[in-house]
Design a protein around this motif. Structure first.
Motif, PDB file in Angstrom:
ATOM      1  N   ALA A  45       7.928   3.684   6.675  1.00 33.85           N
ATOM      2  CA  ALA A  45       6.762   2.890   7.079  1.00 33.85           C
ATOM      3  C   ALA A  45       7.179   1.677   7.905  1.00 33.85           C
ATOM      4  N   ASN A 102       0.506   3.923  -2.945  1.00 37.86           N
ATOM      5  CA  ASN A 102       0.178   5.308  -2.622  1.00 37.86           C
ATOM      6  C   ASN A 102       1.177   6.290  -3.223  1.00 37.86           C
ATOM      7  N   LYS A 103       2.385   5.831  -3.455  1.00 38.68           N
ATOM      8  CA  LYS A 103       3.414   6.679  -4.059  1.00 38.68           C
ATOM      9  C   LYS A 103       3.525   6.451  -5.566  1.00 38.68           C
ATOM     10  N   GLU A 141       0.807  -1.212   0.000  1.00 39.59           N
ATOM     11  CA  GLU A 141       0.000   0.000   0.000  1.00 39.59           C
ATOM     12  C   GLU A 141       0.842   1.263   0.000  1.00 39.59           C
ATOM     13  N   VAL A 142       1.948   1.240   0.729  1.00 35.24           N
ATOM     14  CA  VAL A 142       2.859   2.393   0.743  1.00 35.24           C
ATOM     15  C   VAL A 142       3.355   2.657  -0.673  1.00 35.24           C
ATOM     16  N   TYR A 150       9.917   6.203   1.704  1.00 33.47           N
ATOM     17  CA  TYR A 150       8.654   5.890   2.363  1.00 33.47           C
ATOM     18  C   TYR A 150       8.559   4.434   2.803  1.00 33.47           C
ATOM     19  N   CYS A 151       9.201   3.532   2.069  1.00 36.66           N
ATOM     20  CA  CYS A 151       9.248   2.130   2.524  1.00 36.66           C
ATOM     21  C   CYS A 151       9.994   2.047   3.844  1.00 36.66           C
TER      22      CYS A 151
END
Length: 102
Positions: free
Chosen positions: A50, A7-8, A3-4, A46-47
């Motif tokens: 998260a 979303n990007k 999902e991360v 972001y990975c």
């Protein structure tokens, strides 16, 4: 994780179980980005962020012009530019693995 990446704006995100194929890791996460900045800064950053929020920290990270690898031990994340993903064909190399999510 998936999902991360989605979303990007990652495309073609796959979770591949390779537990029975290699001793290197249990899972590969594969994702494609449209440009270098997206792969290096957005996806990788972001990975990591998260997973750190979940108490999971990377063992190492390697980056080239068109590929970022983040090693978490049981999971290795591969973030590619489209051409690089196609050229190296990890899905073909690890074809005996099981696609968990695609």
């Amino acid at each position: 994780m998936k999902e991360v990446l989605l979303n990007k704006k990652a495309i073609d995100v796959i979770l591949l179980e390779v537990t029975d194929v290699t001793v290197l890791t249990d899972y590969f996460v594969l994702a494609t980005g449209m440009n270098k900045k997206q792969v290096e800064q957005l996806f990788a950053h972001y990975c990591e962020e998260a997973l750190e929020e979940e108490g999971i920290f990377k063992l190492r990270k390697e980056a080239s012009e068109d590929w970022v690898l983040i090693d978490y031990g049981d999971v290795i994340v591969h973030l590619f530019l489209e051409e690089t993903r196609s050229r190296y064909g990890l899905e073909k190399i690890w074809h005996k693995g099981k696609v968990i999510e695609s």
